[in-house]
Design a protein around this motif. Sequence first.
Motif, PDB file in Angstrom:
ATOM      1  N   THR A   1      11.849 -69.503  -5.556  1.00 60.51           N
ATOM      2  CA  THR A   1      11.636 -70.445  -6.653  1.00 60.51           C
ATOM      3  C   THR A   1      11.807 -69.745  -8.003  1.00 60.51           C
ATOM      4  OG1 THR A   1       9.250 -70.095  -6.601  1.00 60.51           O
ATOM      5  CG2 THR A   1      10.099 -71.957  -5.345  1.00 60.51           C
ATOM      6  N   LYS A   2      11.616 -68.451  -8.044  1.00 57.74           N
ATOM      7  CA  LYS A   2      11.804 -67.695  -9.295  1.00 57.74           C
ATOM      8  C   LYS A   2      13.279 -67.645  -9.692  1.00 57.74           C
ATOM      9  CE  LYS A   2       7.482 -66.198  -9.587  1.00 57.74           C
ATOM     10  NZ  LYS A   2       6.636 -65.135  -9.805  1.00 57.74           N
ATOM     11  N   LEU A   3      14.177 -67.944  -8.764  1.00 57.35           N
ATOM     12  CA  LEU A   3      15.597 -67.967  -9.104  1.00 57.35           C
ATOM     13  C   LEU A   3      15.911 -69.090 -10.078  1.00 57.35           C
ATOM     14  CD1 LEU A   3      17.267 -67.189  -5.650  1.00 57.35           C
ATOM     15  CD2 LEU A   3      16.890 -65.634  -7.568  1.00 57.35           C
ATOM     16  N   SER A   4      15.049 -70.096 -10.147  1.00 64.31           N
ATOM     17  CA  SER A   4      15.273 -71.191 -11.094  1.00 64.31           C
ATOM     18  C   SER A   4      15.233 -70.673 -12.533  1.00 64.31           C
ATOM     19  CB  SER A   4      14.256 -72.306 -10.898  1.00 64.31           C
ATOM     20  OG  SER A   4      12.960 -71.837 -11.195  1.00 64.31           O
ATOM     21  N   HIS A   5      14.520 -69.583 -12.768  1.00 65.07           N
ATOM     22  CA  HIS A   5      14.505 -68.947 -14.093  1.00 65.07           C
ATOM     23  C   HIS A   5      15.926 -68.569 -14.497  1.00 65.07           C
ATOM     24  CE1 HIS A   5      13.475 -66.198 -17.343  1.00 65.07           C
ATOM     25  NE2 HIS A   5      14.159 -65.256 -16.721  1.00 65.07           N
ATOM     26  N   TYR A   6      16.698 -68.065 -13.557  1.00 62.15           N
ATOM     27  CA  TYR A   6      18.075 -67.676 -13.845  1.00 62.15           C
ATOM     28  C   TYR A   6      18.968 -68.899 -14.037  1.00 62.15           C
ATOM     29  CZ  TYR A   6      16.370 -63.095 -12.799  1.00 62.15           C
ATOM     30  OH  TYR A   6      15.644 -61.939 -12.845  1.00 62.15           O
ATOM     31  N   GLN A   7      18.651 -69.986 -13.340  1.00 60.63           N
ATOM     32  CA  GLN A   7      19.409 -71.215 -13.551  1.00 60.63           C
ATOM     33  C   GLN A   7      19.183 -71.718 -14.978  1.00 60.63           C
ATOM     34  OE1 GLN A   7      18.818 -74.351 -10.714  1.00 60.63           O
ATOM     35  NE2 GLN A   7      19.933 -75.825 -11.926  1.00 60.63           N
ATOM     36  N   ASN A   8      17.943 -71.651 -15.435  1.00 57.27           N
ATOM     37  CA  ASN A   8      17.652 -72.075 -16.796  1.00 57.27           C
ATOM     38  C   ASN A   8      18.367 -71.178 -17.812  1.00 57.27           C
ATOM     39  OD1 ASN A   8      16.010 -74.105 -15.828  1.00 57.27           O
ATOM     40  ND2 ASN A   8      14.156 -72.868 -15.977  1.00 57.27           N
ATOM     41  N   LYS A   9      18.418 -69.875 -17.551  1.00 59.64           N
ATOM     42  CA  LYS A   9      19.137 -68.958 -18.425  1.00 59.64           C
ATOM     43  C   LYS A   9      20.627 -69.333 -18.459  1.00 59.64           C
ATOM     44  CE  LYS A   9      17.581 -64.357 -18.824  1.00 59.64           C
ATOM     45  NZ  LYS A   9      17.473 -63.016 -18.252  1.00 59.64           N
ATOM     46  N   PHE A  10      21.171 -69.661 -17.282  1.00 57.63           N
ATOM     47  CA  PHE A  10      22.575 -70.040 -17.171  1.00 57.63           C
ATOM     48  C   PHE A  10      22.854 -71.318 -17.963  1.00 57.63           C
ATOM     49  CE2 PHE A  10      25.794 -72.608 -14.921  1.00 57.63           C
ATOM     50  CZ  PHE A  10      26.890 -71.800 -15.143  1.00 57.63           C
ATOM     51  N   LEU A  11      21.994 -72.299 -17.822  1.00 56.72           N
ATOM     52  CA  LEU A  11      22.180 -73.564 -18.512  1.00 56.72           C
ATOM     53  C   LEU A  11      22.086 -73.411 -20.030  1.00 56.72           C
ATOM     54  CD1 LEU A  11      20.222 -75.954 -16.136  1.00 56.72           C
ATOM     55  CD2 LEU A  11      22.711 -75.693 -16.338  1.00 56.72           C
TER      56      LEU A  11
ATOM     57  N   THR B   1      24.630 -61.308  -0.812  1.00 56.95           N
ATOM     58  CA  THR B   1      24.857 -62.160  -1.988  1.00 56.95           C
ATOM     59  C   THR B   1      25.200 -63.591  -1.575  1.00 56.95           C
ATOM     60  OG1 THR B   1      27.138 -61.373  -2.167  1.00 56.95           O
ATOM     61  CG2 THR B   1      25.502 -60.280  -3.530  1.00 56.95           C
ATOM     62  N   TYR B   2      26.034 -63.744  -0.550  1.00 58.10           N
ATOM     63  CA  TYR B   2      26.356 -65.090  -0.072  1.00 58.10           C
ATOM     64  C   TYR B   2      25.123 -65.761   0.532  1.00 58.10           C
ATOM     65  CZ  TYR B   2      31.485 -64.622  -0.572  1.00 58.10           C
ATOM     66  OH  TYR B   2      32.750 -64.493  -1.048  1.00 58.10           O
ATOM     67  N   GLY B   3      24.328 -65.000   1.259  1.00 53.87           N
ATOM     68  CA  GLY B   3      23.111 -65.554   1.847  1.00 53.87           C
ATOM     69  C   GLY B   3      22.145 -66.048   0.782  1.00 53.87           C
ATOM     70  N   LEU B   4      21.979 -65.260  -0.281  1.00 56.78           N
ATOM     71  CA  LEU B   4      21.121 -65.680  -1.389  1.00 56.78           C
ATOM     72  C   LEU B   4      21.661 -66.949  -2.048  1.00 56.78           C
ATOM     73  CD1 LEU B   4      20.195 -62.331  -3.182  1.00 56.78           C
ATOM     74  CD2 LEU B   4      18.631 -63.938  -2.084  1.00 56.78           C
ATOM     75  N   ALA B   5      22.979 -67.020  -2.216  1.00 57.18           N
ATOM     76  CA  ALA B   5      23.588 -68.207  -2.822  1.00 57.18           C
ATOM     77  C   ALA B   5      23.350 -69.440  -1.948  1.00 57.18           C
ATOM     78  CB  ALA B   5      25.077 -67.978  -3.041  1.00 57.18           C
ATOM     79  N   ALA B   6      23.474 -69.280  -0.643  1.00 55.34           N
ATOM     80  CA  ALA B   6      23.261 -70.408   0.281  1.00 55.34           C
ATOM     81  C   ALA B   6      21.805 -70.874   0.225  1.00 55.34           C
ATOM     82  CB  ALA B   6      23.641 -70.004   1.700  1.00 55.34           C
ATOM     83  N   ILE B   7      20.872 -69.953   0.235  1.00 59.45           N
ATOM     84  CA  ILE B   7      19.456 -70.313   0.178  1.00 59.45           C
ATOM     85  C   ILE B   7      19.128 -70.951  -1.165  1.00 59.45           C
ATOM     86  CG2 ILE B   7      17.086 -69.417   0.210  1.00 59.45           C
ATOM     87  CD1 ILE B   7      18.463 -69.566   2.967  1.00 59.45           C
ATOM     88  N   CYS B   8      19.746 -70.477  -2.217  1.00 58.57           N
ATOM     89  CA  CYS B   8      19.558 -71.070  -3.542  1.00 58.57           C
ATOM     90  C   CYS B   8      20.000 -72.538  -3.518  1.00 58.57           C
ATOM     91  CB  CYS B   8      20.346 -70.269  -4.576  1.00 58.57           C
ATOM     92  SG  CYS B   8      20.102 -70.821  -6.268  1.00 58.57           S
ATOM     93  N   GLU B   9      21.146 -72.810  -2.894  1.00 58.49           N
ATOM     94  CA  GLU B   9      21.631 -74.193  -2.786  1.00 58.49           C
ATOM     95  C   GLU B   9      20.665 -75.048  -1.972  1.00 58.49           C
ATOM     96  OE1 GLU B   9      24.089 -75.673  -4.451  1.00 58.49           O
ATOM     97  OE2 GLU B   9      24.345 -73.737  -5.438  1.00 58.49           O
ATOM     98  N   LEU B  10      20.177 -74.508  -0.867  1.00 61.98           N
ATOM     99  CA  LEU B  10      19.228 -75.268  -0.045  1.00 61.98           C
ATOM    100  C   LEU B  10      17.929 -75.525  -0.801  1.00 61.98           C
ATOM    101  CD1 LEU B  10      19.735 -73.620   3.457  1.00 61.98           C
ATOM    102  CD2 LEU B  10      20.117 -76.018   2.868  1.00 61.98           C
ATOM    103  N   SER B  11      17.487 -74.574  -1.600  1.00 60.90           N
ATOM    104  CA  SER B  11      16.230 -74.761  -2.330  1.00 60.90           C
ATOM    105  C   SER B  11      16.379 -75.771  -3.464  1.00 60.90           C
ATOM    106  CB  SER B  11      15.710 -73.428  -2.871  1.00 60.90           C
ATOM    107  OG  SER B  11      16.495 -72.953  -3.940  1.00 60.90           O
ATOM    108  N   LYS B  12      17.587 -75.938  -4.003  1.00 60.64           N
ATOM    109  CA  LYS B  12      17.827 -76.915  -5.063  1.00 60.64           C
ATOM    110  C   LYS B  12      17.987 -78.328  -4.512  1.00 60.64           C
ATOM    111  CE  LYS B  12      21.493 -75.391  -7.043  1.00 60.64           C
ATOM    112  NZ  LYS B  12      22.620 -75.022  -7.911  1.00 60.64           N
ATOM    113  N   HIS B  13      18.285 -78.446  -3.216  1.00 62.70           N
ATOM    114  CA  HIS B  13      18.538 -79.744  -2.578  1.00 62.70           C
ATOM    115  C   HIS B  13      17.212 -80.514  -2.503  1.00 62.70           C
ATOM    116  CE1 HIS B  13      20.845 -82.503  -0.135  1.00 62.70           C
ATOM    117  NE2 HIS B  13      19.917 -82.466   0.810  1.00 62.70           N
ATOM    118  N   LYS B  14      17.104 -81.563  -3.289  1.00 64.50           N
ATOM    119  CA  LYS B  14      15.837 -82.309  -3.378  1.00 64.50           C
ATOM    120  C   LYS B  14      15.743 -83.442  -2.372  1.00 64.50           C
ATOM    121  CE  LYS B  14      14.407 -79.756  -6.682  1.00 64.50           C
ATOM    122  NZ  LYS B  14      13.685 -78.592  -6.301  1.00 64.50           N
TER     123      LYS B  14
END
Length: 134
Positions: free
Chosen positions: A120-130, A9-22
């Motif tokens: 990149t499909k994790l962004s779907h969950y970010q949109n749900k969160f927002l 779970t922490y690894g997924l969170a870290a990769i999610c942060e790296l993928s959001k870093h533009k």
Amino acid sequence: MPLISTKGTYGLAAICELSKHKDDSPMQIKEIAQNAKIPQNYLEQLLAKLRRAGIVQSIRGAKGGYVLARAPEDIKVLDILIALEDDLKIVDAKVEHPIINLFFEDVRESVKDIFDINITKLSHYQNKFLNYSI
């Protein structure tokens, strides 16, 4: 034993942060840890495993840090989990019953199919969160 430990779970969170870093610059470990709410010492261990698996790349120096080693579309959630968890375990040991063993093998493959999406499909969950409201 849970299906996915804090490593996963922490690894997924870290990769999610790296993928959001533009920004084109690497993300420093302190920033990843802070954004993902992961203890920095633990994150260092996880990033080392992810680096060995070819998922992240470390950049040395004062402006160094971590970047994704591949395009986000080419990194699957399953890749991250297997790199950190070694494998997805449904049960800890085989039982003496062959039918039950076959059942758990099918379950394990089904779970792998669920996690066979790119990050990149994790962004779907970010949109749900927002869009979430109480």
